[in-house]
Design an enzyme around this catalytic site. Structure first.
Site, mmCIF file in Angstrom:
data_model
loop_
_atom_site.group_PDB
_atom_site.id
_atom_site.type_symbol
_atom_site.label_atom_id
_atom_site.label_comp_id
_atom_site.label_asym_id
_atom_site.label_seq_id
_atom_site.Cartn_x
_atom_site.Cartn_y
_atom_site.Cartn_z
ATOM 1 N N ASP A 88 0.851 -1.197 0.000
ATOM 2 C CA ASP A 88 0.000 0.000 0.000
ATOM 3 C C ASP A 88 0.882 1.240 0.000
ATOM 4 O O ASP A 88 2.063 1.186 0.380
ATOM 5 C CB ASP A 88 -0.963 0.023 1.199
ATOM 6 C CG ASP A 88 -0.262 0.129 2.551
ATOM 7 O OD1 ASP A 88 0.799 -0.512 2.729
ATOM 8 O OD2 ASP A 88 -0.762 0.859 3.426
ATOM 9 N N GLU A 158 0.030 -0.908 5.921
ATOM 10 C CA GLU A 158 1.081 -0.328 6.765
ATOM 11 C C GLU A 158 0.850 1.157 6.958
ATOM 12 O O GLU A 158 0.995 1.684 8.055
ATOM 13 C CB GLU A 158 2.470 -0.563 6.150
ATOM 14 C CG GLU A 158 3.619 -0.323 7.132
ATOM 15 C CD GLU A 158 4.024 1.133 7.296
ATOM 16 O OE1 GLU A 158 4.642 1.455 8.317
ATOM 17 O OE2 GLU A 158 3.732 1.959 6.408
HETATM 18 N N1 BES Z 1 8.578 3.138 5.683
HETATM 19 C C1 BES Z 1 7.982 4.099 6.530
HETATM 20 C C2 BES Z 1 8.723 4.298 7.834
HETATM 21 C C3 BES Z 1 10.172 4.678 7.737
HETATM 22 C C4 BES Z 1 10.682 5.387 6.665
HETATM 23 C C5 BES Z 1 11.003 4.315 8.761
HETATM 24 C C6 BES Z 1 12.031 5.708 6.606
HETATM 25 C C7 BES Z 1 12.336 4.648 8.725
HETATM 26 C C8 BES Z 1 12.856 5.331 7.638
HETATM 27 C C9 BES Z 1 6.543 3.682 6.804
HETATM 28 O O1 BES Z 1 5.857 3.318 5.625
HETATM 29 C C10 BES Z 1 5.780 4.844 7.378
HETATM 30 O O2 BES Z 1 5.606 5.818 6.694
HETATM 31 N N2 BES Z 1 5.307 4.723 8.626
HETATM 32 C C11 BES Z 1 4.450 5.699 9.215
HETATM 33 C C12 BES Z 1 3.676 5.104 10.350
HETATM 34 C C13 BES Z 1 2.303 4.622 10.015
HETATM 35 C C14 BES Z 1 1.566 4.211 11.266
HETATM 36 C C15 BES Z 1 1.487 5.582 9.213
HETATM 37 C C16 BES Z 1 5.231 6.856 9.778
HETATM 38 O O3 BES Z 1 6.384 6.683 10.208
HETATM 39 O O4 BES Z 1 4.678 7.954 9.804
HETATM 40 MN MN MN Z 2 7.001 2.069 4.440
HETATM 41 MN MN MN Z 3 5.207 5.205 4.631
#
Ligand code: BES
Ligand code: MN
Ligand code: MN
Length: 463
Positions: A88, A158
């Site tokens: 996604d 995710e």
């Molecule tokens: N892949 C990211 C998280 C990420 C990016 C971690 C780069 C470390 C380095 C993930 O898809 C993301 O965006 N996570 C969200 C959390 C989610 C609950 C919406 C975030 O970190 O905001």
């Molecule tokens: Mn991600």
């Molecule tokens: Mn992300």
């Protein structure tokens, strides 16, 4: 691994074309308008797993978007790697800020990516990085060089908190039995400075609503005599940080893990140039908690940020109105040992406590997740480090990131598994923003590094 690299080299064009095809599917999990596209992306992944040689491939239904599963048990004596990723993507909005259509991928060179980068929503986060695993697996299968058993679990939620995946892993513990989890959904410092992510922050996310009078009022007739919920909300929000940019919620820091001076010293060795950082963002100064460096502020320290704020009249021209309601979305990034549930409760309690009698306050919690630290002295990390050292020609630096992947702490809690965060993205790939892209160099570097992880993980485990 000559044969394997030869196979990868001979199939580079196809590997790129397939990713481009996947990127054309607008699998935006947050927006129900794209529900069928999310489903198509799941089906696409499943088909590619089958073609690559995986067994038991299946699209598992959930209360939300589906989870794709596939596996290859090549040798019962070998260790098992559980590969996790997400198909996604974030909404592409605002569309007008993209230089090309977010779902019509184009390859363009940039100063950071002289070999070209694929521009599309999800190119780096996480379709490009997740798909590297399927192509690395295909290459290992086709050249008889798969040295670990592998289980793929690729989800479609995710970006909206992975709540149904949590239910899935709790129900499927035996299916998901493995020795380590491998994820590419983070980044490296630069293409000539490899690093391995050894920390993620947790998250507590709330929405607040402040209500003043029971209806919008004339701001002349009532203004000054009745509380304006926007005035009140902004004042309440401003009070959440003190002069030193510390968060003013009682108990907020109680469980924060203290990072030793020695560890901070070690972390400070990662290359970082403050001027380049500021120039890139076109800011004249950085901002944050007193006593911490920029890289500490965005990784080992918790934060509180307003993500959106609205209320009143925002149309053209001027309308004199004293609004009835004001709203904000607020995220708190947490560090290991802080509990997202506890922090959400502390926020809720504090926000109600500081509200004046003239308004009513409602706090609605959204999804959350816990922080993670990955130890650098276990077999998985050693294997990842060796693999990267071989493909980059340099030892990777362990770095803690500020982002969150809510399912990762649950792999440990529910499945008892440590996770290796072997990501290949760059901060400048602008994930979640307009013009997201992923380097062609990074894509193939990932495809070459992953099989080496399997090889060294096998050696470490059977040693
Ligand atoms: N892949 C990211 C998280 C990420 C990016 C971690 C780069 C470390 C380095 C993930 O898809 C993301 O965006 N996570 C969200 C959390 C989610 C609950 C919406 C975030 O970190 O905001
Ligand atoms: Mn991600
Ligand atoms: Mn992300």
């Amino acid at each position: 691994m000559v044969q394997l690299n030869q196979f990868i080299n001979q199939n580079k064009d196809r590997f790129l074309q397939e990713l481009i095809e996947l990127l054309k599917i607008p699998s935006v999990s947050a927006d129900s308008k794209f529900k069928n596209d999310v489903r198509s992306a799941a089906q696409f992944i499943k088909n590619k797993l089958v073609e690559a040689g995986a067994d038991s491939c299946q699209v598992f239904e959930t209360k939300g978007h589906p989870i794709v599963y596939g596996e290859k048990i090549i040798n019962k004596q070998y260790p098992t790697v559980l590969v996790y990723g997400h198909y996604d993507v974030q909404p592409a909005d605002p569309y007008e800020l993209w230089d090309s259509d977010p779902f019509e991928p184009v390859i363009k060179t940039t100063s950071i990516h002289p070999e070209g980068a694929i521009f599309a929503r999800g190119a780096c986060d996480d379709k490009g990085q997740m798909y590297m695993h399927i192509k690395a697996f295909e290459a290992m299968m086709k050249t008889n060089s798969l040295l670990c058993n592998v289980k793929f679990m690729i989800e479609g939620e995710e970006e909206v908190g992975s709540e149904n995946l949590e239910t899935f892993i709790r129900a499927q513990k035996s299916l998901l039995k493995a020795d380590v989890v491998l994820v590419s959904d983070t980044g490296i410092i630069a293409n000539d400075t490899p690093s391995i992510c050894v920390g993620l922050r947790g998250l507590s996310y709330v929405e607040v609503e402040v209500t003043g009078p029971n209806r919008d009022l004339h701001s002349g007739l009532y203004g000054g005599a009745v509380a304006n919920p926007i005035n009140i909300l902004t004042k309440m929000i401003a009070s959440l940080h003190d002069e030193d940019s510390k968060i003013n919620i009682p108990g907020f820091y109680d469980d924060v893990e203290i990072v030793s001076d020695a560890q901070r010293e070690e972390m400070s060795k990662a290359p970082f140039n403050l001027k380049d950082y500021q120039d890139d963002l076109e800011i004249n100064a950085v901002h944050g908690e007193k006593g911490y460096t920029t890289n500490e502020r965005n990784s080992i320290r918790p934060t509180l940020d307003v993500n959106g704020i609205w209320g009143g009249y925002i149309g053209e021209g001027a309308k004199t109105v004293l609004p009835s309601k004001a709203y904000a979305k607020i995220s708190m990034r947490l560090v290991p040992n802080q509990s997202s549930k506890k922090i959400t409760e502390l926020f809720q309690h504090h926000f109600n406590a500081i509200a004046p009698d003239s308004v009513k306050v409602k706090v609605t919690p959204h999804h959350g997740g816990e922080g993670v630290v990955v130890p650098t002295n276990f077999k998985g990390f050693v294997a990842a480090s060796k693999a990267m050292e071989e493909t980059f020609g340099k030892k990777p630096i362990p770095v803690r990131s500020g982002g969150s992947i809510p399912i990762v702490p649950l792999f440990e809690e529910v499945l008892g598994l440590k996770t290796i965060l072997l990501g290949f993205g760059l901060d400048s790939d602008v994930i979640h923003s307009p013009n997201e892209h992923y380097g062609v160099f990074n894509y193939f570097k990932g495809i070459e590094t992953i099989p080496l992880f399997y090889k060294y993980f096998n050696e470490e485990k059977t040693r």
